[in-house]
Design a protein around this motif. Sequence first.
Motif, PDB file in Angstrom:
ATOM      1  N   MET A   8      17.068  60.972   1.064  1.00 35.88           N
ATOM      2  CA  MET A   8      18.007  59.926   0.668  1.00 35.88           C
ATOM      3  C   MET A   8      17.291  58.681   0.158  1.00 35.88           C
ATOM      4  SD  MET A   8      20.837  60.019   3.678  1.00 35.88           S
ATOM      5  CE  MET A   8      19.967  58.635   4.348  1.00 35.88           C
ATOM      6  N   LEU A   9      16.089  58.447   0.609  1.00 31.75           N
ATOM      7  CA  LEU A   9      15.405  57.193   0.316  1.00 31.75           C
ATOM      8  C   LEU A   9      14.813  57.125  -1.088  1.00 31.75           C
ATOM      9  CD1 LEU A   9      13.581  56.780   3.734  1.00 31.75           C
ATOM     10  CD2 LEU A   9      15.758  55.781   3.010  1.00 31.75           C
ATOM     11  N   LYS A  10      14.489  58.257  -1.649  1.00 34.77           N
ATOM     12  CA  LYS A  10      13.808  58.281  -2.948  1.00 34.77           C
ATOM     13  C   LYS A  10      14.554  57.471  -4.003  1.00 34.77           C
ATOM     14  CE  LYS A  10      12.294  61.384  -6.601  1.00 34.77           C
ATOM     15  NZ  LYS A  10      12.221  62.773  -7.046  1.00 34.77           N
ATOM     16  N   ASN A  11      15.843  57.656  -4.120  1.00 32.33           N
ATOM     17  CA  ASN A  11      16.615  57.002  -5.171  1.00 32.33           C
ATOM     18  C   ASN A  11      17.346  55.745  -4.723  1.00 32.33           C
ATOM     19  OD1 ASN A  11      15.936  58.996  -7.094  1.00 32.33           O
ATOM     20  ND2 ASN A  11      17.447  60.340  -6.204  1.00 32.33           N
ATOM     21  N   SER A  12      17.354  55.462  -3.421  1.00 38.37           N
ATOM     22  CA  SER A  12      18.132  54.310  -2.965  1.00 38.37           C
ATOM     23  C   SER A  12      17.292  53.171  -2.405  1.00 38.37           C
ATOM     24  CB  SER A  12      19.158  54.754  -1.922  1.00 38.37           C
ATOM     25  OG  SER A  12      18.526  55.360  -0.826  1.00 38.37           O
ATOM     26  N   ALA A  13      16.086  53.450  -1.946  1.00 41.62           N
ATOM     27  CA  ALA A  13      15.269  52.398  -1.329  1.00 41.62           C
ATOM     28  C   ALA A  13      14.415  51.678  -2.357  1.00 41.62           C
ATOM     29  CB  ALA A  13      14.379  53.004  -0.246  1.00 41.62           C
ATOM     30  N   ASP A  14      14.413  50.359  -2.285  1.00 42.64           N
ATOM     31  CA  ASP A  14      13.504  49.570  -3.117  1.00 42.64           C
ATOM     32  C   ASP A  14      12.100  49.631  -2.544  1.00 42.64           C
ATOM     33  OD1 ASP A  14      15.563  48.729  -4.833  1.00 42.64           O
ATOM     34  OD2 ASP A  14      16.068  47.080  -3.499  1.00 42.64           O
ATOM     35  N   VAL A  15      12.006  49.575  -1.213  1.00 39.70           N
ATOM     36  CA  VAL A  15      10.736  49.669  -0.499  1.00 39.70           C
ATOM     37  C   VAL A  15      10.942  50.573   0.702  1.00 39.70           C
ATOM     38  CG1 VAL A  15       8.940  48.414   0.762  1.00 39.70           C
ATOM     39  CG2 VAL A  15      10.075  47.321  -1.165  1.00 39.70           C
ATOM     40  N   THR A  16      10.012  51.498   0.902  1.00 36.19           N
ATOM     41  CA  THR A  16      10.035  52.377   2.068  1.00 36.19           C
ATOM     42  C   THR A  16       8.833  52.045   2.934  1.00 36.19           C
ATOM     43  OG1 THR A  16      11.130  54.146   0.830  1.00 36.19           O
ATOM     44  CG2 THR A  16       9.962  54.784   2.835  1.00 36.19           C
ATOM     45  N   TYR A  17       9.077  51.873   4.217  1.00 39.21           N
ATOM     46  CA  TYR A  17       8.010  51.607   5.184  1.00 39.21           C
ATOM     47  C   TYR A  17       7.833  52.843   6.049  1.00 39.21           C
ATOM     48  CZ  TYR A  17       8.637  46.736   3.917  1.00 39.21           C
ATOM     49  OH  TYR A  17       8.719  45.566   3.211  1.00 39.21           O
ATOM     50  N   ILE A  18       6.598  53.302   6.212  1.00 35.99           N
ATOM     51  CA  ILE A  18       6.309  54.455   7.056  1.00 35.99           C
ATOM     52  C   ILE A  18       5.756  53.936   8.374  1.00 35.99           C
ATOM     53  CG2 ILE A  18       4.968  56.563   7.304  1.00 35.99           C
ATOM     54  CD1 ILE A  18       4.926  56.634   4.198  1.00 35.99           C
ATOM     55  N   LEU A  19       6.503  54.183   9.422  1.00 33.48           N
ATOM     56  CA  LEU A  19       6.141  53.713  10.750  1.00 33.48           C
ATOM     57  C   LEU A  19       5.568  54.876  11.552  1.00 33.48           C
ATOM     58  CD1 LEU A  19       6.357  51.284  12.727  1.00 33.48           C
ATOM     59  CD2 LEU A  19       8.581  52.200  13.398  1.00 33.48           C
ATOM     60  N   GLU A  20       4.335  54.719  12.030  1.00 32.81           N
ATOM     61  CA  GLU A  20       3.685  55.722  12.872  1.00 32.81           C
ATOM     62  C   GLU A  20       3.037  55.013  14.049  1.00 32.81           C
ATOM     63  OE1 GLU A  20       0.899  58.130  10.736  1.00 32.81           O
ATOM     64  OE2 GLU A  20       2.342  58.617   9.172  1.00 32.81           O
TER      65      GLU A  20
ATOM     66  N   ASN B 106       0.130  60.679   2.635  1.00 30.10           N
ATOM     67  CA  ASN B 106       0.781  60.074   3.793  1.00 30.10           C
ATOM     68  C   ASN B 106       1.976  60.932   4.184  1.00 30.10           C
ATOM     69  OD1 ASN B 106       3.238  59.029   2.308  1.00 30.10           O
ATOM     70  ND2 ASN B 106       1.621  57.934   1.196  1.00 30.10           N
ATOM     71  N   PHE B 107       2.655  60.553   5.229  1.00 23.42           N
ATOM     72  CA  PHE B 107       3.808  61.304   5.719  1.00 23.42           C
ATOM     73  C   PHE B 107       4.844  61.506   4.619  1.00 23.42           C
ATOM     74  CE2 PHE B 107       8.042  61.353   7.638  1.00 23.42           C
ATOM     75  CZ  PHE B 107       7.920  62.417   8.515  1.00 23.42           C
ATOM     76  N   TYR B 108       5.133  60.454   3.873  1.00 19.68           N
ATOM     77  CA  TYR B 108       6.142  60.485   2.817  1.00 19.68           C
ATOM     78  C   TYR B 108       5.730  61.419   1.677  1.00 19.68           C
ATOM     79  CZ  TYR B 108       9.476  58.624  -0.614  1.00 19.68           C
ATOM     80  OH  TYR B 108      10.471  58.478  -1.546  1.00 19.68           O
ATOM     81  N   SER B 109       4.520  61.237   1.160  1.00 23.86           N
ATOM     82  CA  SER B 109       4.076  62.068   0.036  1.00 23.86           C
ATOM     83  C   SER B 109       3.928  63.528   0.450  1.00 23.86           C
ATOM     84  CB  SER B 109       2.774  61.544  -0.561  1.00 23.86           C
ATOM     85  OG  SER B 109       1.723  61.596   0.378  1.00 23.86           O
ATOM     86  N   ASP B 110       3.492  63.772   1.680  1.00 22.73           N
ATOM     87  CA  ASP B 110       3.394  65.148   2.173  1.00 22.73           C
ATOM     88  C   ASP B 110       4.766  65.807   2.200  1.00 22.73           C
ATOM     89  OD1 ASP B 110       0.693  64.745   2.470  1.00 22.73           O
ATOM     90  OD2 ASP B 110       0.775  64.509   4.655  1.00 22.73           O
ATOM     91  N   TYR B 111       5.773  65.063   2.613  1.00 21.56           N
ATOM     92  CA  TYR B 111       7.154  65.589   2.629  1.00 21.56           C
ATOM     93  C   TYR B 111       7.569  66.018   1.224  1.00 21.56           C
ATOM     94  CZ  TYR B 111      12.228  65.643   2.578  1.00 21.56           C
ATOM     95  OH  TYR B 111      13.537  66.020   2.391  1.00 21.56           O
ATOM     96  N   TRP B 112       7.375  65.146   0.243  1.00 20.39           N
ATOM     97  CA  TRP B 112       7.813  65.454  -1.123  1.00 20.39           C
ATOM     98  C   TRP B 112       7.000  66.582  -1.753  1.00 20.39           C
ATOM     99  CZ3 TRP B 112      12.396  64.554  -2.667  1.00 20.39           C
ATOM    100  CH2 TRP B 112      13.103  63.494  -2.119  1.00 20.39           C
ATOM    101  N   LYS B 113       5.738  66.711  -1.415  1.00 20.78           N
ATOM    102  CA  LYS B 113       4.940  67.814  -1.943  1.00 20.78           C
ATOM    103  C   LYS B 113       5.415  69.150  -1.380  1.00 20.78           C
ATOM    104  CE  LYS B 113       0.992  64.872  -2.752  1.00 20.78           C
ATOM    105  NZ  LYS B 113      -0.263  64.347  -2.217  1.00 20.78           N
TER     106      LYS B 113
END
Length: 91
Positions: free
Chosen positions: A51-63, A81-88
């Motif tokens: 959902m965040l790809k097209n709606s978020a202006d900035v995404t923060y990855i909290l670990e 990172n967690f985000y890019s690994d998900y999309w790959k």
Amino acid sequence: MARVLYKKPQFLILDEATSAMDRNTENFTMKLFQKIKPNCAILFISHRLNMLKNSADVTYILENKTIKEWGNHEKLMQTSNFYSDYWKEHR
């Protein structure tokens, strides 16, 4: 959600706001958020990265209670990172 749209807040915190919604309701709700976004800052907490790809202006990855990465979709995709690994994995 009706109260949010009625009261027109300046800042809105949504924690897993669409987690119990079916896909059609979720899409409808996200379109509503896009419409109020110019007049309302929205902090959207979610595990649903799609959902965040097209709606978020900035995404923060909290670990581990720390912000590890932040940026828009394109910036986050430039590093591993967690985000890019998900999309790959979900191409």
